[in-house]
Design a protein around this motif. Structure first.
Motif, PDB file in Angstrom:
ATOM      1  N   LEU A   5      43.577   9.426  83.839  1.00 54.42           N
ATOM      2  CA  LEU A   5      42.610   8.517  84.450  1.00 54.42           C
ATOM      3  C   LEU A   5      42.950   7.061  84.183  1.00 54.42           C
ATOM      4  CD1 LEU A   5      39.190  10.241  83.778  1.00 54.42           C
ATOM      5  CD2 LEU A   5      40.412  10.047  85.916  1.00 54.42           C
ATOM      6  N   LYS A   6      43.524   6.784  83.042  1.00 53.54           N
ATOM      7  CA  LYS A   6      43.828   5.402  82.692  1.00 53.54           C
ATOM      8  C   LYS A   6      44.964   4.841  83.538  1.00 53.54           C
ATOM      9  CE  LYS A   6      42.161   6.032  78.045  1.00 53.54           C
ATOM     10  NZ  LYS A   6      42.441   6.047  76.632  1.00 53.54           N
ATOM     11  N   ASP A   7      45.749   5.719  84.153  1.00 56.34           N
ATOM     12  CA  ASP A   7      46.856   5.271  84.994  1.00 56.34           C
ATOM     13  C   ASP A   7      46.404   4.904  86.406  1.00 56.34           C
ATOM     14  OD1 ASP A   7      48.491   5.785  82.835  1.00 56.34           O
ATOM     15  OD2 ASP A   7      49.058   7.775  83.558  1.00 56.34           O
ATOM     16  N   THR A   9      44.227   3.106  89.448  1.00 56.17           N
ATOM     17  CA  THR A   9      43.576   1.819  89.689  1.00 56.17           C
ATOM     18  C   THR A   9      42.092   2.067  89.952  1.00 56.17           C
ATOM     19  OG1 THR A   9      43.954   1.897  92.068  1.00 56.17           O
ATOM     20  CG2 THR A   9      45.685   0.890  90.708  1.00 56.17           C
ATOM     21  N   LEU A  10      41.338   0.996  89.987  1.00 55.09           N
ATOM     22  CA  LEU A  10      39.897   1.114  90.198  1.00 55.09           C
ATOM     23  C   LEU A  10      39.590   1.734  91.560  1.00 55.09           C
ATOM     24  CD1 LEU A  10      37.068   0.570  89.132  1.00 55.09           C
ATOM     25  CD2 LEU A  10      37.228  -1.727  90.092  1.00 55.09           C
ATOM     26  N   GLU A  11      40.312   1.313  92.585  1.00 57.15           N
ATOM     27  CA  GLU A  11      40.086   1.869  93.925  1.00 57.15           C
ATOM     28  C   GLU A  11      40.468   3.346  93.979  1.00 57.15           C
ATOM     29  OE1 GLU A  11      38.495   0.431  96.422  1.00 57.15           O
ATOM     30  OE2 GLU A  11      38.179  -1.236  95.041  1.00 57.15           O
ATOM     31  N   ASP A  12      41.546   3.711  93.300  1.00 50.61           N
ATOM     32  CA  ASP A  12      41.945   5.118  93.256  1.00 50.61           C
ATOM     33  C   ASP A  12      40.883   5.963  92.554  1.00 50.61           C
ATOM     34  OD1 ASP A  12      44.297   4.558  94.565  1.00 50.61           O
ATOM     35  OD2 ASP A  12      45.490   4.430  92.720  1.00 50.61           O
ATOM     36  N   MET A  13      40.277   5.401  91.525  1.00 52.35           N
ATOM     37  CA  MET A  13      39.217   6.124  90.815  1.00 52.35           C
ATOM     38  C   MET A  13      38.013   6.356  91.709  1.00 52.35           C
ATOM     39  SD  MET A  13      39.073   4.582  87.022  1.00 52.35           S
ATOM     40  CE  MET A  13      40.563   4.055  86.232  1.00 52.35           C
ATOM     41  N   LYS A  14      37.675   5.356  92.505  1.00 55.27           N
ATOM     42  CA  LYS A  14      36.531   5.503  93.407  1.00 55.27           C
ATOM     43  C   LYS A  14      36.808   6.560  94.469  1.00 55.27           C
ATOM     44  CE  LYS A  14      34.689   0.883  92.703  1.00 55.27           C
ATOM     45  NZ  LYS A  14      34.368  -0.408  93.323  1.00 55.27           N
ATOM     46  N   ARG A  64      36.476  -2.842  80.371  1.00 53.24           N
ATOM     47  CA  ARG A  64      37.871  -2.652  80.779  1.00 53.24           C
ATOM     48  C   ARG A  64      38.241  -3.739  81.768  1.00 53.24           C
ATOM     49  NH1 ARG A  64      40.062   2.995  80.315  1.00 53.24           N
ATOM     50  NH2 ARG A  64      38.448   4.137  79.224  1.00 53.24           N
ATOM     51  N   LYS A  65      39.462  -4.163  81.688  1.00 57.83           N
ATOM     52  CA  LYS A  65      39.952  -5.203  82.597  1.00 57.83           C
ATOM     53  C   LYS A  65      40.873  -4.583  83.635  1.00 57.83           C
ATOM     54  CE  LYS A  65      38.029  -8.364  80.100  1.00 57.83           C
ATOM     55  NZ  LYS A  65      36.742  -8.841  80.457  1.00 57.83           N
ATOM     56  N   VAL A  66      40.838  -5.142  84.826  1.00 53.70           N
ATOM     57  CA  VAL A  66      41.661  -4.634  85.927  1.00 53.70           C
ATOM     58  C   VAL A  66      43.078  -4.982  85.755  1.00 53.70           C
ATOM     59  CG1 VAL A  66      42.062  -4.716  88.400  1.00 53.70           C
ATOM     60  CG2 VAL A  66      39.755  -4.761  87.517  1.00 53.70           C
TER      61      VAL A  66
END
Length: 66
Positions: A5-7, A9-14, A64-66
């Motif tokens: 999950l840490k790998d 990106t924010l958009e991929d997580m959404k 967390r920072k982007v």
């Protein structure tokens, strides 16, 4: 299930969260009908969605920072 999950990106997580939610809803409907191969999959999906929600919220509040 979701080890990397840490790998993402924010958009991929959404996007991943949306796909997991759809998969969870499909599994819920299948349990009502009675055609579920792995009933523990429902728990795994629910927990993965919660993990993603937590990480997305951490980005939103600035932990967390982007």
């Amino acid at each position: 299930m979701l080890k990397n999950l840490k790998d993402l990106t924010l958009e991929d997580m959404k996007v991943k969260r949306l796909t997991l939610k759809k998969e969870y809803m499909d599994l819920r409907f299948k349990t009502v009908v009675g055609h579920v191969e792995n009933p523990l999959k429902k728990r795994e999906l629910r927990r993965d969605i919660a993990r993603l929600n937590t990480i997305i919220h951490e980005y939103a509040i600035g932990i967390r920072k982007v």
